[in-house]
Design an enzyme around this catalytic site. Sequence first.
Site, PDB file in Angstrom:
ATOM      1  N   ASP A  82       0.963 -15.590 -11.298  1.00  0.00           N
ATOM      2  CA  ASP A  82       1.551 -14.242 -12.225  1.00  0.00           C
ATOM      3  C   ASP A  82       1.530 -14.783 -13.656  1.00  0.00           C
ATOM      4  OD1 ASP A  82       3.584 -12.877 -13.698  1.00  0.00           O
ATOM      5  OD2 ASP A  82       4.763 -12.687 -11.954  1.00  0.00           O
ATOM      6  N   GLU A  96      -1.162   8.804  -0.131  1.00  0.00           N
ATOM      7  CA  GLU A  96       0.043   8.781   0.722  1.00  0.00           C
ATOM      8  C   GLU A  96       0.589  10.144   0.764  1.00  0.00           C
ATOM      9  OE1 GLU A  96       2.866   5.782  -0.014  1.00  0.00           O
ATOM     10  OE2 GLU A  96       1.668   4.009   0.541  1.00  0.00           O
ATOM     11  N   HIS A 154       4.874   2.732   4.544  1.00  0.00           N
ATOM     12  CA  HIS A 154       5.339   2.637   3.372  1.00  0.00           C
ATOM     13  C   HIS A 154       7.133   2.265   3.637  1.00  0.00           C
ATOM     14  CE1 HIS A 154       5.242   3.136  -1.092  1.00  0.00           C
ATOM     15  NE2 HIS A 154       6.163   2.421  -0.882  1.00  0.00           N
ATOM     16  N   LEU A 155       7.225   1.571   4.612  1.00  0.00           N
ATOM     17  CA  LEU A 155       8.460   1.118   5.021  1.00  0.00           C
ATOM     18  C   LEU A 155       9.407  -0.177   4.374  1.00  0.00           C
ATOM     19  CD1 LEU A 155       7.841   1.159   9.074  1.00  0.00           C
ATOM     20  CD2 LEU A 155       9.047   2.867   7.589  1.00  0.00           C
TER      21      LEU A 155
END
Length: 533
Positions: A172, A262, A280-281
């Site tokens: 990061d 999506e 997409h849970l």
Amino acid sequence: MPRVLVSDKLSPTAVQIFKDRGVDVDYLPDLGKDKEKLLAVIDQYDGLAIRSATKATEKLINAATKLKVIGRAGIGVDNVDIPAASRKGIIVMNTPFGNSITTAEHAIALMFALARQLPEANASTQAGKWEKNRFMGVEITGKVLGVIGCGNIGSIVATRGVGLKMRVIAFDPFLSEHRAEELGVEKVELDDLLKRADFITLHTPMTDKTKGIINAEAFAKMKNGVRIINCARGGLIVEADLVEALKSGKVGGAAVDVFETEPATENPLFGMENVVATPHLGASTSEAQENVALQVAEQMADYLIKGAVTNAINMPSITAEEAPRLKPFVKLAEVLGAFVGQVTEDPITEVEILFDGATATMNTRALISAALAGLIRPQVADVNMVSAPIMVKERGIIVSEVKRDKSGVFDGYIKLTVKTEKMSRSIAGTCFSDGKPRFIQIKNINLDAEVGQHMLYTTNADTPGMIGLLGTVCGRNGVNIANFHLGRDHPGGDAIALLYLDAPFPEAVIQELKDLNAIQSAKPLTFDVAPAA
């Protein structure tokens, strides 16, 4: 009474909160899927509450003649045209922390599913096959977990991995060594992570820099049999390259919760034995849905009834009383941060914000939030004025504030200084009576430059002919210069130039400037300000 449309499926709690706060609300959870019907009615509403199904495009926003606020129940605002909303004066809010734990837990669940082939084993067993020898899994303990993006969600995943006795490494750009030590992870560069990780999980936002970050070139650097988890954004992985890596065995398995397109009713990953796919849970738990529904309803109602702004993407948290005086300096602080964020490539370790004169008496918390949001937005697209200080703290960046009485010719100005391990960079600015932000000092070199939507920043030695050289290159390539601002520390010393342009500076011309020995550096800049008339 203000009127709000809820065009996606939200918890009933949200509808009741609107009503309790004195807001008229229409709950039409399937309307967001019908673009034409939504377009036909949007001009009737002051607020729009959405999840991911509704697309708040520029066309929709332009048709929303009464709309004052868009509330996104969740963190991602990919489905909202934020520049278009800003131009129309529409506030865009999200709920940046309501589903962090839920998404992190889903990533961990997918990692276990990959390690032990749970979906395939379940299907086989329920079909009565009892194929015990077919499903040989791997242990999690002692494996190297590579976390790409160690912000709010990524840091939760990292600590869960440490708790599972994994060796966690993280990439990061904003993660400091101090913060990495707090999390119990090792900070590494991306190439090192790709080479060492047994499991790789993505938790970075979608930006120009991160789109397609996992592609064929990245797969080639990974261990054979590596397992990939993506609960962040579909476009982070080039799906066609992932399919080939799975077929070749380079990737031993992939767990995917998000897709390039999506809803994903068709996808080349579907049907592959070594792929776990979920729709997409990441944020789909009852707790998370309740949290974000409650938060977005409260935020929108407070704004529409009281004028209070909370968790706004394009506006800081400001009370109604202080807004008129503070607003132009909020934009100034954001622009100063955006300048430094775009020209600084190394990880930032410290930020100092100096408030001189009149600015020292203002709501400096909002100004600091605006500056930090501008600073990290080039790397973290979903950041807002509320979440920026938290994200900066998570990455171990030290932020300090200095206030002092008027010390110069300006009634008040803001100076932003950032430090990395290699250098220090500062920029100062103020607002004149017209309320527009202006740069007054860069690298301790004084100048007076109006801030433009599109700019070019160059550094060079103070030698004759630089103005002509820059003008010639721009003219030859059809780049029109609206304004040209210069500054130097002393004759023959260091010099800078800021060009205010009519359009974005072409990338190909940047290389042409860099090839000139006289130009030390050239950086195109973009600022969220109104274009020149």
